[in-house]
Scaffold this motif. Structure first.
Motif, PDB file in Angstrom:
ATOM      1  N   TRP B  75       0.802  -1.230   0.000  1.00 33.54           N
ATOM      2  CA  TRP B  75       0.000   0.000   0.000  1.00 33.54           C
ATOM      3  C   TRP B  75       0.830   1.275   0.000  1.00 33.54           C
ATOM      4  O   TRP B  75       0.495   2.240  -0.691  1.00 33.54           O
ATOM      5  N   LEU B  76       1.922   1.303   0.762  1.00 26.86           N
ATOM      6  CA  LEU B  76       2.711   2.538   0.801  1.00 26.86           C
ATOM      7  C   LEU B  76       3.372   2.821  -0.546  1.00 26.86           C
ATOM      8  O   LEU B  76       3.479   3.961  -0.966  1.00 26.86           O
ATOM      9  N   MET B  77       3.788   1.739  -1.218  1.00 26.53           N
ATOM     10  CA  MET B  77       4.388   1.924  -2.534  1.00 26.53           C
ATOM     11  C   MET B  77       3.374   2.553  -3.489  1.00 26.53           C
ATOM     12  O   MET B  77       3.696   3.483  -4.235  1.00 26.53           O
ATOM     13  N   ILE B  78       2.131   2.036  -3.432  1.00 24.35           N
ATOM     14  CA  ILE B  78       1.087   2.594  -4.299  1.00 24.35           C
ATOM     15  C   ILE B  78       0.830   4.046  -3.932  1.00 24.35           C
ATOM     16  O   ILE B  78       0.682   4.910  -4.798  1.00 24.35           O
ATOM     17  N   ALA B  79       0.827   4.323  -2.630  1.00 23.68           N
ATOM     18  CA  ALA B  79       0.549   5.686  -2.211  1.00 23.68           C
ATOM     19  C   ALA B  79       1.644   6.644  -2.648  1.00 23.68           C
ATOM     20  O   ALA B  79       1.390   7.828  -2.879  1.00 23.68           O
ATOM     21  N   MET B  80       2.884   6.122  -2.763  1.00 21.04           N
ATOM     22  CA  MET B  80       3.983   7.018  -3.123  1.00 21.04           C
ATOM     23  C   MET B  80       4.021   7.335  -4.609  1.00 21.04           C
ATOM     24  O   MET B  80       4.700   8.277  -5.011  1.00 21.04           O
ATOM     25  N   VAL B  81       3.305   6.538  -5.432  1.00 27.00           N
ATOM     26  CA  VAL B  81       3.375   6.768  -6.883  1.00 27.00           C
ATOM     27  C   VAL B  81       2.888   8.169  -7.258  1.00 27.00           C
ATOM     28  O   VAL B  81       3.605   8.900  -7.945  1.00 27.00           O
ATOM     29  N   PRO B  82       1.683   8.598  -6.796  1.00 25.58           N
ATOM     30  CA  PRO B  82       1.286   9.960  -7.151  1.00 25.58           C
ATOM     31  C   PRO B  82       2.219  11.018  -6.573  1.00 25.58           C
ATOM     32  O   PRO B  82       2.469  12.037  -7.230  1.00 25.58           O
ATOM     33  N   VAL B  83       2.759  10.766  -5.388  1.00 23.39           N
ATOM     34  CA  VAL B  83       3.703  11.733  -4.818  1.00 23.39           C
ATOM     35  C   VAL B  83       4.931  11.856  -5.713  1.00 23.39           C
ATOM     36  O   VAL B  83       5.428  12.956  -5.973  1.00 23.39           O
ATOM     37  N   GLY B  84       5.430  10.704  -6.201  1.00 20.14           N
ATOM     38  CA  GLY B  84       6.583  10.725  -7.096  1.00 20.14           C
ATOM     39  C   GLY B  84       6.287  11.449  -8.391  1.00 20.14           C
ATOM     40  O   GLY B  84       7.113  12.217  -8.881  1.00 20.14           O
ATOM     41  N   MET B  85       5.092  11.211  -8.931  1.00 19.98           N
ATOM     42  CA  MET B  85       4.707  11.930 -10.158  1.00 19.98           C
ATOM     43  C   MET B  85       4.725  13.427  -9.925  1.00 19.98           C
ATOM     44  O   MET B  85       5.253  14.197 -10.734  1.00 19.98           O
ATOM     45  N   ALA B  86       4.139  13.827  -8.795  1.00 21.28           N
ATOM     46  CA  ALA B  86       4.070  15.260  -8.496  1.00 21.28           C
ATOM     47  C   ALA B  86       5.473  15.835  -8.337  1.00 21.28           C
ATOM     48  O   ALA B  86       5.774  16.919  -8.836  1.00 21.28           O
ATOM     49  N   ALA B  87       6.368  15.069  -7.668  1.00 20.11           N
ATOM     50  CA  ALA B  87       7.730  15.560  -7.471  1.00 20.11           C
ATOM     51  C   ALA B  87       8.452  15.682  -8.807  1.00 20.11           C
ATOM     52  O   ALA B  87       9.196  16.637  -9.044  1.00 20.11           O
ATOM     53  N   GLY B  88       8.221  14.704  -9.702  1.00 22.22           N
ATOM     54  CA  GLY B  88       8.830  14.780 -11.018  1.00 22.22           C
ATOM     55  C   GLY B  88       8.370  16.002 -11.791  1.00 22.22           C
ATOM     56  O   GLY B  88       9.177  16.717 -12.385  1.00 22.22           O
ATOM     57  N   LEU B  89       7.068  16.252 -11.735  1.00 20.77           N
ATOM     58  CA  LEU B  89       6.544  17.442 -12.412  1.00 20.77           C
ATOM     59  C   LEU B  89       7.108  18.713 -11.788  1.00 20.77           C
ATOM     60  O   LEU B  89       7.410  19.682 -12.485  1.00 20.77           O
ATOM     61  N   ARG B  90       7.256  18.666 -10.458  1.00 18.65           N
ATOM     62  CA  ARG B  90       7.821  19.834  -9.762  1.00 18.65           C
ATOM     63  C   ARG B  90       9.227  20.133 -10.276  1.00 18.65           C
ATOM     64  O   ARG B  90       9.575  21.288 -10.532  1.00 18.65           O
ATOM     65  N   ASN B  91      10.023  19.066 -10.423  1.00 24.32           N
ATOM     66  CA  ASN B  91      11.381  19.249 -10.947  1.00 24.32           C
ATOM     67  C   ASN B  91      11.352  19.784 -12.372  1.00 24.32           C
ATOM     68  O   ASN B  91      12.156  20.625 -12.744  1.00 24.32           O
ATOM     69  N   LEU B  92      10.418  19.251 -13.153  1.00 26.12           N
ATOM     70  CA  LEU B  92      10.294  19.672 -14.545  1.00 26.12           C
ATOM     71  C   LEU B  92       9.973  21.158 -14.634  1.00 26.12           C
ATOM     72  O   LEU B  92      10.600  21.913 -15.374  1.00 26.12           O
ATOM     73  N   ILE B  93       8.992  21.573 -13.807  1.00 23.28           N
ATOM     74  CA  ILE B  93       8.583  22.981 -13.831  1.00 23.28           C
ATOM     75  C   ILE B  93       9.732  23.850 -13.354  1.00 23.28           C
ATOM     76  O   ILE B  93       9.990  24.930 -13.894  1.00 23.28           O
ATOM     77  N   ARG B  94      10.475  23.348 -12.366  1.00 21.67           N
ATOM     78  CA  ARG B  94      11.595  24.129 -11.855  1.00 21.67           C
ATOM     79  C   ARG B  94      12.664  24.279 -12.932  1.00 21.67           C
ATOM     80  O   ARG B  94      13.346  25.287 -13.013  1.00 21.67           O
ATOM     81  N   ALA B  95      12.821  23.243 -13.764  1.00 23.26           N
ATOM     82  CA  ALA B  95      13.879  23.293 -14.780  1.00 23.26           C
ATOM     83  C   ALA B  95      13.527  24.238 -15.919  1.00 23.26           C
ATOM     84  O   ALA B  95      14.400  24.947 -16.421  1.00 23.26           O
ATOM     85  N   VAL B  96      12.247  24.265 -16.335  1.00 20.21           N
ATOM     86  CA  VAL B  96      11.916  25.065 -17.518  1.00 20.21           C
ATOM     87  C   VAL B  96      11.139  26.318 -17.172  1.00 20.21           C
ATOM     88  O   VAL B  96      10.959  27.181 -18.032  1.00 20.21           O
ATOM     89  N   GLY B  97      10.675  26.436 -15.931  1.00 24.45           N
ATOM     90  CA  GLY B  97       9.825  27.554 -15.568  1.00 24.45           C
ATOM     91  C   GLY B  97      10.559  28.877 -15.614  1.00 24.45           C
ATOM     92  O   GLY B  97      11.751  28.937 -15.880  1.00 24.45           O
ATOM     93  N   PRO B  98       9.822  29.963 -15.378  1.00 21.31           N
ATOM     94  CA  PRO B  98      10.445  31.295 -15.414  1.00 21.31           C
ATOM     95  C   PRO B  98      11.553  31.409 -14.374  1.00 21.31           C
ATOM     96  O   PRO B  98      11.389  30.991 -13.232  1.00 21.31           O
ATOM     97  N   GLN B  99      12.692  31.933 -14.794  1.00 19.54           N
ATOM     98  CA  GLN B  99      13.833  32.082 -13.894  1.00 19.54           C
ATOM     99  C   GLN B  99      13.706  33.415 -13.160  1.00 19.54           C
ATOM    100  O   GLN B  99      14.181  34.445 -13.619  1.00 19.54           O
ATOM    101  N   THR B 100      13.008  33.382 -12.038  1.00 24.24           N
ATOM    102  CA  THR B 100      12.820  34.633 -11.295  1.00 24.24           C
ATOM    103  C   THR B 100      14.089  35.034 -10.559  1.00 24.24           C
ATOM    104  O   THR B 100      14.408  36.206 -10.467  1.00 24.24           O
ATOM    105  N   ASP B 101      14.811  34.018 -10.047  1.00 25.94           N
ATOM    106  CA  ASP B 101      16.025  34.352  -9.297  1.00 25.94           C
ATOM    107  C   ASP B 101      17.231  34.233 -10.206  1.00 25.94           C
ATOM    108  O   ASP B 101      17.201  33.577 -11.233  1.00 25.94           O
TER     109      ASP B 101
END
Lengths: 250, 102
Positions: B75-101
């Motif tokens: 169950w915990l592995m299944i629960a972590m899948v959406p969290v991992g997806m979200a983290a991956g997208l977070r990294n993606l957005i951080r890589a290509v998103g607007p460079q404010t700093d």
């Protein structure tokens, strides 16, 4: 069946180098390539910096371009503090660049195509940047995992996501370099093996037809040269980015 | 002795010669920039694919390890899948998103 077969992964097999002495201490061909890369860098800099002319010769110009390129990357990405981390970034960049480049030559070993090597480098960068973050900010560095301007009730969901995206850094850093180098070398081997299969199977027609994989391999050399330089650059600039995060915390 | 003066006159002569030869500084630096932008784009493109997968792998491995500790397979592995997806997208957005700093 007899005849040539394609063994694309055989080129990554570790053997021992330096004769019986190397075999007794398990000194592999990967270690040989690493030593060669380090020796080439040191020799290049020794040769380039021996004559310090105002108008540089070719070797001196190459060394200065390499130095200034990494120096500028450090300052641009990390900021003024980047000067402190320049030796680390430069060492990583030069080592990976030379490792990728000497791996492109036939009969040489590309040590960056082993995940054990790239993961070690990536874990070192990861642990180092984390230590820098804790050294500069103390326990406030944990606030790095708390995104700003988010309602409180969302934090239990967002903090694990931030932590996982932070932990993913060494994985993405190492897998990227390893996968790119491995894929390129495997493609070469497959096309080259295909030439042998064609000549063995189709006779004179196969010899003519194997011009196609030969041409593809020639084109792949150019692509691999680009990938080798680019992957070293990506590794170095991501190191800079992580150090930037550790120094500035945003 | 007169390094400074020599250097100044050298810069002047260099600028004059470059102007005569049509080697405009601005034009050459613009060409430099477009080359740099192109190689930046390629290096960015190479980063993104791995970025997405790496977070997912880490999340699943953490979930799998927690399952081993707490004996709650799967169950915990299944629960972590959406969290991992979200983290991956977070990294993606951080890589290509607007460079404010900077």
């Amino acid at each position: 069946m007899a005849g040539p077969t394609i063994d694309p992964l055989g080129q990554f097999r570790l053997t021992t180098g330096l004769g019986p002495l190397g075999a007794s201490v398990n000194f592999t061909n990967s270690n040989e390539a690493m030593l060669a890369a380090a020796a080439i860098i040191i020799a290049l800099f020794f040769a380039g910096l021996r004559a310090q002319n105002l108008i540089p010769g070719r070797t001196q110009a190459a060394v200065e371009i390499l130095y200034e390129f990494v120096h500028k990357m450090c300052i641009d990405t990390i900021g003024e503090e980047g000067k402190k981390f320049f030796p680390l970034v430069f060492t990583l960049f030069a080592f990976i660049l030379l490792g990728n480049l000497i791996g492109l030559f036939p009969y040489f070993f590309a040590f960056t195509s082993h995940i054990a090597v790239t993961l070690t480098l990536a874990l070192f960068v990861f642990l180092f940047s984390t230590c820098v973050g804790f050294y500069i900010h103390g326990f406030r560095y944990f606030l790095f995992f708390v995104p700003a301007g988010v309602p409180k009730w969302l934090l239990p969901l967002l903090v694990p996501i931030e932590i996982i995206s932070y932990l993913a850094r060494p994985v993405s850093l190492s897998v990227r370099l390893f996968a790119n180098m491995t894929a390129g070398h495997v493609m070469w081997e497959v096309f080259a093996g295909f030439m042998l299969l064609l000549t063995a199977g189709l006779g004179i027609f196969g010899v003519v037809a194997s011009i196609i994989p030969l041409g593809l391999n020639v084109a792949l050399v150019a692509l691999e040269l680009l990938v080798a330089c680019l992957q070293a650059y990506v590794f170095a600039i991501l190191t800079c980015l992580y150090l930037h995060d550790a120094v500035h915390m945003h | 002795m007169n390094d400074g003066r020599d250097k100044d006159s050298f810069e002047q002569r260099l600028a004059a010669a470059q102007g005569k030869a049509g080697m405009d500084q601005a034009a050459s630096s613009a060409a430099h920039k477009s080359v740099a932008a192109g190689s930046n784009a390629i290096s960015l493109a190479m980063r993104l694919g791995v970025e997405l997968v790496a977070a997912m792998v880490i999340a699943v491995v953490i979930g799998w390890g927690l399952d081993k500790v707490f004996h709650t397979r799967p169950w915990l592995m299944i629960a972590m899948v959406p969290v991992g997806m979200a983290a991956g997208l977070r990294n993606l957005i951080r890589a290509v998103g607007p460079q404010t700093d900077k």
